[in-house]
Design an enzyme around this catalytic site. Sequence first.
Site, PDB file in Angstrom:
ATOM      1  N   GLY A 142       0.821  -1.216   0.000  1.00  0.00           N
ATOM      2  CA  GLY A 142       0.000   0.000   0.000  1.00  0.00           C
ATOM      3  C   GLY A 142       0.850   1.258   0.000  1.00  0.00           C
ATOM      4  O   GLY A 142       0.492   2.266  -0.611  1.00  0.00           O
ATOM      5  N   SER A 146      -8.450   5.346   5.216  1.00  0.00           N
ATOM      6  CA  SER A 146      -6.997   5.196   5.285  1.00  0.00           C
ATOM      7  C   SER A 146      -6.332   6.553   5.136  1.00  0.00           C
ATOM      8  O   SER A 146      -6.719   7.339   4.265  1.00  0.00           O
ATOM      9  CB  SER A 146      -6.511   4.272   4.166  1.00  0.00           C
ATOM     10  OG  SER A 146      -5.100   4.296   4.093  1.00  0.00           O
ATOM     11  N   SER A 147      -5.318   6.816   5.963  1.00  0.00           N
ATOM     12  CA  SER A 147      -4.585   8.080   5.837  1.00  0.00           C
ATOM     13  C   SER A 147      -3.639   8.043   4.632  1.00  0.00           C
ATOM     14  O   SER A 147      -3.139   9.075   4.207  1.00  0.00           O
ATOM     15  CB  SER A 147      -3.788   8.359   7.108  1.00  0.00           C
ATOM     16  OG  SER A 147      -2.820   7.347   7.309  1.00  0.00           O
ATOM     17  N   SER A 207      -5.714   7.764  11.669  1.00  0.00           N
ATOM     18  CA  SER A 207      -4.245   7.620  11.731  1.00  0.00           C
ATOM     19  C   SER A 207      -3.512   8.943  11.500  1.00  0.00           C
ATOM     20  O   SER A 207      -2.575   9.000  10.713  1.00  0.00           O
ATOM     21  CB  SER A 207      -3.747   6.587  10.703  1.00  0.00           C
ATOM     22  OG  SER A 207      -4.618   5.506  10.561  1.00  0.00           O
ATOM     23  N   ASP A 231      -1.548   0.127  13.596  1.00  0.00           N
ATOM     24  CA  ASP A 231      -0.652  -1.017  13.397  1.00  0.00           C
ATOM     25  C   ASP A 231      -0.143  -1.563  14.730  1.00  0.00           C
ATOM     26  O   ASP A 231      -0.175  -2.770  14.981  1.00  0.00           O
ATOM     27  CB  ASP A 231       0.533  -0.637  12.498  1.00  0.00           C
ATOM     28  CG  ASP A 231       0.117  -0.560  11.033  1.00  0.00           C
ATOM     29  OD1 ASP A 231      -1.065  -0.844  10.738  1.00  0.00           O
ATOM     30  OD2 ASP A 231       0.950  -0.200  10.191  1.00  0.00           O
ATOM     31  N   LYS A 284      -6.506  -3.504   5.597  1.00  0.00           N
ATOM     32  CA  LYS A 284      -5.047  -3.639   5.584  1.00  0.00           C
ATOM     33  C   LYS A 284      -4.658  -4.881   4.772  1.00  0.00           C
ATOM     34  O   LYS A 284      -5.414  -5.331   3.920  1.00  0.00           O
ATOM     35  CB  LYS A 284      -4.533  -3.719   7.023  1.00  0.00           C
ATOM     36  CG  LYS A 284      -4.788  -2.446   7.825  1.00  0.00           C
ATOM     37  CD  LYS A 284      -3.790  -1.369   7.480  1.00  0.00           C
ATOM     38  CE  LYS A 284      -3.902  -0.183   8.410  1.00  0.00           C
ATOM     39  NZ  LYS A 284      -2.796   0.742   8.242  1.00  0.00           N
ATOM     40  N   ARG A 332       2.131  -8.614  10.162  1.00  0.00           N
ATOM     41  CA  ARG A 332       1.853  -8.229  11.562  1.00  0.00           C
ATOM     42  C   ARG A 332       1.145  -9.348  12.338  1.00  0.00           C
ATOM     43  O   ARG A 332       1.325  -9.486  13.539  1.00  0.00           O
ATOM     44  CB  ARG A 332       1.060  -6.935  11.621  1.00  0.00           C
ATOM     45  CG  ARG A 332       1.794  -5.789  10.971  1.00  0.00           C
ATOM     46  CD  ARG A 332       1.757  -4.479  11.710  1.00  0.00           C
ATOM     47  NE  ARG A 332       2.524  -3.476  10.989  1.00  0.00           N
ATOM     48  CZ  ARG A 332       3.843  -3.303  11.100  1.00  0.00           C
ATOM     49  NH1 ARG A 332       4.545  -4.056  11.926  1.00  0.00           N
ATOM     50  NH2 ARG A 332       4.464  -2.382  10.400  1.00  0.00           N
TER      51      ARG A 332
END
EC number: 2.5.1.19
Length: 427
Positions: free
Chosen positions: A96, A170-171, A198, A314, A341, A387
């Site tokens: 991304g 999403s930023s 975010s 995150d 994500k 993650r």
Amino acid sequence: MNSITLKPIRYIEGEVNLPGSKSLSNRALLIAALAEGTTRITNLLESDDTRHMLNALKLLGVEYTLSEDRTECTVVGNGGPFHTKEPLELFLGNAGTAMRPLCAALTLGSGTYVLTGEPRMKERPIGHLVDALREAGAKITYLENEGYPPLKIEADGLKGGEVRIDGSISSQFLTALLMAAPMARGDMQIDIVGELVSKPYIDITLHIMKQFGVEVRNENYERFFIKGGQIYQALETFMVEGDASSASYFLAAAAIKGGTVKVTGIGKTSVQGDVAFADVLEKMGAKVEWGDDYVSVSRGELNAVNMDFNHIPDAAMTIATTALFAKGTTTLRNIYNWRVKETDRLHAMAMELRKVGAKVEEGEDYLTITPPVQLKHAAIDTYDDHRMAMCFSLLALDPVSVTINEPECTAKTFPTYFEVLESISSY
């Protein structure tokens, strides 16, 4: 299927030098490529995501040299937007941090581009960014599903003007637009629709733009003003901070089974919002010490928290597994953007926590976690999400071992993660 079984870790103690931040690495590579002059980037993250960005820049004609260990990169700036004669297809994996900023940057010059990636990338939304770029004069077509990659860009510059962008998912969409805005023909005003998620990631973007010579007027994260017709100016050296999201696993491990762990490469002056993760551990009961370029955490009696984690999505994932070692029920609120994500992280996290015996409630944008009296051994599915693999490695801090399926997915941001964890573990 590959898997590793982590045997129970008795004690955690040591020092970890963090790999470079993914967010900073890919922003720095792209801005250095668009800048006038040559920039040396140090402590660059060597990972799948940076490799996708570097491959794309090479295809776009950008010259750079990489050190043998790929953590230092000298980029010869293009002195402005990219212009290509032949149509180009850029494959960006599941990155991304490459897909979104390149989508915006490529509209500034001339040429025809197709941006594509792995199957999961085609499920990750990009519509809010495309809508905003179209308002600024870009010609972008969806090649498969409306609102998602792959995309075709027929570049002819951005005119600037007043543009609205939805900040609620999403930023990265706003980051991409901000990074491109100085090279639009005219000045740009960006109005944020909805609540911006975010925000600390936007601070990273503004910080790096400023270092490369571009000022942005930020009106309370609701409106941004950027002068058009500018060119970024190269920096002699840009040092990438350590990755604060990656620090979270080692700091949490210390809080659960320390000893003390000191991570270097981030500290109290860090530009990354995820350093606030250490504050959450402190709130839970761990002992935290800050230096300019380090954070250290020591074990404490951990208690559950009920918090809004919108600012550190995150690192918040690490709290979800740390909650298994805390007293009481932990609630993570305002984490809807986990769903868009690398995988639907909200659903994936709930599924895997239940496997080890936790009682979990999964809401549209929240998660509540009550630890079991005794964790069960389980084989954890990672959903090709780095993650997930790293978060669930913390279960080895229990007397029961844990198996991680497809652990190689950590290559996205931290290829040597399991070796580093082992280096501070006593069995």
